[in-house]
Motif scaffolding. Sequence first.
Motif, PDB file in Angstrom:
ATOM      1  N   SER A  87      57.446  57.617  16.050  1.00 20.08           N
ATOM      2  CA  SER A  87      58.503  56.805  15.414  1.00 20.08           C
ATOM      3  C   SER A  87      58.313  55.282  15.443  1.00 20.08           C
ATOM      4  CB  SER A  87      59.863  56.984  16.212  1.00 20.08           C
ATOM      5  OG  SER A  87      60.377  58.349  16.364  1.00 20.08           O
ATOM      6  N   THR A  88      58.533  54.754  14.173  1.00 17.45           N
ATOM      7  CA  THR A  88      58.429  53.129  13.974  1.00 17.45           C
ATOM      8  C   THR A  88      59.969  52.915  14.049  1.00 17.45           C
ATOM      9  OG1 THR A  88      56.564  53.171  12.824  1.00 17.45           O
ATOM     10  CG2 THR A  88      57.794  51.472  12.580  1.00 17.45           C
ATOM     11  N   VAL A  89      60.311  51.889  15.051  1.00 17.44           N
ATOM     12  CA  VAL A  89      61.676  51.515  15.159  1.00 17.44           C
ATOM     13  C   VAL A  89      61.803  50.105  14.601  1.00 17.44           C
ATOM     14  CG1 VAL A  89      63.308  50.904  16.858  1.00 17.44           C
ATOM     15  CG2 VAL A  89      61.791  52.795  17.113  1.00 17.44           C
ATOM     16  N   GLN A  90      62.853  49.690  13.717  1.00 22.19           N
ATOM     17  CA  GLN A  90      63.181  48.605  13.476  1.00 22.19           C
ATOM     18  C   GLN A  90      64.556  48.130  14.038  1.00 22.19           C
ATOM     19  OE1 GLN A  90      62.744  49.156   9.221  1.00 22.19           O
ATOM     20  NE2 GLN A  90      60.943  47.827   9.119  1.00 22.19           N
ATOM     21  N   ILE A  91      64.531  46.718  14.308  1.00 17.78           N
ATOM     22  CA  ILE A  91      65.607  46.120  14.910  1.00 17.78           C
ATOM     23  C   ILE A  91      65.921  44.669  14.208  1.00 17.78           C
ATOM     24  CG2 ILE A  91      66.543  45.078  17.033  1.00 17.78           C
ATOM     25  CD1 ILE A  91      64.176  46.546  18.603  1.00 17.78           C
ATOM     26  N   TRP A  92      67.232  44.356  14.000  1.00 17.49           N
ATOM     27  CA  TRP A  92      67.581  43.148  13.753  1.00 17.49           C
ATOM     28  C   TRP A  92      68.960  42.788  13.901  1.00 17.49           C
ATOM     29  CZ3 TRP A  92      67.219  47.480  10.744  1.00 17.49           C
ATOM     30  CH2 TRP A  92      68.444  47.935  10.197  1.00 17.49           C
ATOM     31  N   ALA A  93      69.342  41.255  14.198  1.00 15.93           N
ATOM     32  CA  ALA A  93      70.482  40.931  14.435  1.00 15.93           C
ATOM     33  C   ALA A  93      71.164  40.056  13.614  1.00 15.93           C
ATOM     34  CB  ALA A  93      70.322  40.161  16.041  1.00 15.93           C
ATOM     35  N   GLY A  94      72.529  40.049  13.907  1.00 16.44           N
ATOM     36  CA  GLY A  94      73.391  39.025  13.112  1.00 16.44           C
ATOM     37  C   GLY A  94      73.920  38.196  14.184  1.00 16.44           C
ATOM     38  N   ALA A  96      76.844  34.512  14.946  1.00 20.10           N
ATOM     39  CA  ALA A  96      77.450  33.396  14.440  1.00 20.10           C
ATOM     40  C   ALA A  96      78.186  32.801  15.423  1.00 20.10           C
ATOM     41  CB  ALA A  96      78.369  33.801  13.460  1.00 20.10           C
ATOM     42  N   GLY A  97      78.485  31.420  15.406  1.00 20.11           N
ATOM     43  CA  GLY A  97      79.118  30.694  16.683  1.00 20.11           C
ATOM     44  C   GLY A  97      80.372  30.435  15.737  1.00 20.11           C
ATOM     45  N   GLY A  98      81.514  30.990  16.488  1.00 17.94           N
ATOM     46  CA  GLY A  98      82.985  30.787  16.092  1.00 17.94           C
ATOM     47  C   GLY A  98      83.022  31.137  14.684  1.00 17.94           C
ATOM     48  N   HIS A  99      83.653  30.330  13.850  1.00 16.34           N
ATOM     49  CA  HIS A  99      84.289  30.600  12.379  1.00 16.34           C
ATOM     50  C   HIS A  99      82.926  30.135  11.396  1.00 16.34           C
ATOM     51  CE1 HIS A  99      87.859  32.468  13.600  1.00 16.34           C
ATOM     52  NE2 HIS A  99      88.043  31.329  14.252  1.00 16.34           N
ATOM     53  N   THR A 100      81.586  30.407  11.736  1.00 13.67           N
ATOM     54  CA  THR A 100      80.449  29.854  10.889  1.00 13.67           C
ATOM     55  C   THR A 100      79.985  30.941  10.072  1.00 13.67           C
ATOM     56  OG1 THR A 100      78.764  30.113  12.889  1.00 13.67           O
ATOM     57  CG2 THR A 100      80.141  27.958  12.503  1.00 13.67           C
ATOM     58  N   THR A 101      79.078  30.690   9.383  1.00 16.68           N
ATOM     59  CA  THR A 101      78.291  31.735   8.546  1.00 16.68           C
ATOM     60  C   THR A 101      77.454  32.572   9.386  1.00 16.68           C
ATOM     61  OG1 THR A 101      78.417  30.284   6.508  1.00 16.68           O
ATOM     62  CG2 THR A 101      76.508  31.971   6.596  1.00 16.68           C
ATOM     63  N   VAL A 102      77.574  33.805   9.244  1.00 17.85           N
ATOM     64  CA  VAL A 102      76.496  34.856  10.030  1.00 17.85           C
ATOM     65  C   VAL A 102      75.000  34.562   9.616  1.00 17.85           C
ATOM     66  CG1 VAL A 102      76.116  37.393  10.206  1.00 17.85           C
ATOM     67  CG2 VAL A 102      78.478  36.435  10.312  1.00 17.85           C
ATOM     68  N   ARG A 103      74.192  34.832  10.397  1.00 18.81           N
ATOM     69  CA  ARG A 103      72.883  34.505  10.264  1.00 18.81           C
ATOM     70  C   ARG A 103      72.164  35.874  10.553  1.00 18.81           C
ATOM     71  NH1 ARG A 103      71.543  29.587   8.000  1.00 18.81           N
ATOM     72  NH2 ARG A 103      73.020  27.987   8.224  1.00 18.81           N
ATOM     73  N   ILE A 104      71.258  36.248   9.713  1.00 20.66           N
ATOM     74  CA  ILE A 104      70.756  37.417  10.136  1.00 20.66           C
ATOM     75  C   ILE A 104      69.124  37.120  10.419  1.00 20.66           C
ATOM     76  CG2 ILE A 104      69.843  39.618   9.125  1.00 20.66           C
ATOM     77  CD1 ILE A 104      72.968  39.442   9.392  1.00 20.66           C
ATOM     78  N   THR A 105      68.575  37.716  11.502  1.00 24.55           N
ATOM     79  CA  THR A 105      67.210  37.423  11.972  1.00 24.55           C
ATOM     80  C   THR A 105      66.285  38.287  10.997  1.00 24.55           C
ATOM     81  OG1 THR A 105      67.423  39.399  13.617  1.00 24.55           O
ATOM     82  CG2 THR A 105      68.156  37.286  14.231  1.00 24.55           C
ATOM     83  N   PRO A 106      64.825  37.864  11.062  1.00 26.33           N
ATOM     84  CA  PRO A 106      63.910  38.595  10.598  1.00 26.33           C
ATOM     85  C   PRO A 106      63.794  39.913  11.496  1.00 26.33           C
ATOM     86  CG  PRO A 106      63.067  36.427  11.157  1.00 26.33           C
ATOM     87  CD  PRO A 106      64.474  36.608  11.843  1.00 26.33           C
ATOM     88  N   THR A 107      63.589  40.867  10.748  1.00 23.40           N
ATOM     89  CA  THR A 107      63.457  42.360  11.286  1.00 23.40           C
ATOM     90  C   THR A 107      62.274  42.389  12.313  1.00 23.40           C
ATOM     91  OG1 THR A 107      64.612  43.361   9.331  1.00 23.40           O
ATOM     92  CG2 THR A 107      63.110  44.916  10.864  1.00 23.40           C
ATOM     93  N   VAL A 108      62.339  42.957  13.308  1.00 22.75           N
ATOM     94  CA  VAL A 108      61.266  43.406  14.162  1.00 22.75           C
ATOM     95  C   VAL A 108      60.869  44.733  13.952  1.00 22.75           C
ATOM     96  CG1 VAL A 108      60.858  43.654  16.713  1.00 22.75           C
ATOM     97  CG2 VAL A 108      61.774  41.469  15.891  1.00 22.75           C
ATOM     98  N   THR A 109      59.396  45.049  14.059  1.00 17.11           N
ATOM     99  CA  THR A 109      59.086  46.216  14.163  1.00 17.11           C
ATOM    100  C   THR A 109      58.306  46.859  15.409  1.00 17.11           C
ATOM    101  OG1 THR A 109      58.738  46.275  11.682  1.00 17.11           O
ATOM    102  CG2 THR A 109      57.390  48.078  12.817  1.00 17.11           C
ATOM    103  N   LEU A 110      58.802  47.806  15.867  1.00 17.34           N
ATOM    104  CA  LEU A 110      58.089  48.428  17.029  1.00 17.34           C
ATOM    105  C   LEU A 110      57.590  49.692  16.802  1.00 17.34           C
ATOM    106  CD1 LEU A 110      61.462  48.042  19.303  1.00 17.34           C
ATOM    107  CD2 LEU A 110      59.246  46.709  19.722  1.00 17.34           C
ATOM    108  N   LYS A 111      56.010  49.797  17.159  1.00 13.12           N
ATOM    109  CA  LYS A 111      55.336  51.023  17.080  1.00 13.12           C
ATOM    110  C   LYS A 111      54.901  51.641  18.233  1.00 13.12           C
ATOM    111  CE  LYS A 111      53.638  49.470  12.602  1.00 13.12           C
ATOM    112  NZ  LYS A 111      52.299  49.261  11.749  1.00 13.12           N
ATOM    113  N   PRO A 112      54.703  52.866  18.139  1.00 13.51           N
ATOM    114  CA  PRO A 112      54.644  53.513  19.519  1.00 13.51           C
ATOM    115  C   PRO A 112      52.811  53.105  19.887  1.00 13.51           C
ATOM    116  CG  PRO A 112      54.506  55.122  17.776  1.00 13.51           C
ATOM    117  CD  PRO A 112      55.101  53.763  17.335  1.00 13.51           C
ATOM    118  N   ASN A 113      52.777  52.665  21.244  1.00 16.82           N
ATOM    119  CA  ASN A 113      51.418  52.352  21.809  1.00 16.82           C
ATOM    120  C   ASN A 113      50.874  53.548  22.250  1.00 16.82           C
ATOM    121  OD1 ASN A 113      49.440  51.046  22.581  1.00 16.82           O
ATOM    122  ND2 ASN A 113      50.121  49.943  24.519  1.00 16.82           N
TER     123      ASN A 113
END
Length: 128
Positions: A87-94, A96-113
């Motif tokens: 399985s290859t897994v992908q993670i991202w996060a959104g 925001a601080g208070g009532h500000t615009t939500v920001r989305i991180t670059p996607t991180v990919t995890l591959k089995p070692n």
Amino acid sequence: MGTLAKPSTFSISLSRAGVELSPEPSSSTTFLYTPGEILKLSLPGINGEVAWETIGGAAFTTGAGCAGDKRAAARSPFLKLPSDALSTVQIWAGHAGGHTTVRITPTVTLKPNVPVSTPPSPQPSPTP
């Protein structure tokens, strides 16, 4: 109406037993994992709310509504990775601080070692 989400300049940090993981040399957003392990996620420098999402068979063990959820709302949740070695897994996060615009991180990919198996070397033919 609200504002559309914008790209984040923050990067996801992954740690194993308190030690931060380094990305693969070929990509700053690709990491290797050991099948079945649990990693801690964080967004260093973020003071506001953080929401996480994953695809590919991983599940959050903390910060989720139920164990096994694909989404979590926590600053530093733990993520259980798939036990299979495929399985290859992908993670991202959104975030925001208070009532500000939500920001989305670059996607991180995890591959089995997993070790790459090499075919056995050909044996020399016996001489008559």
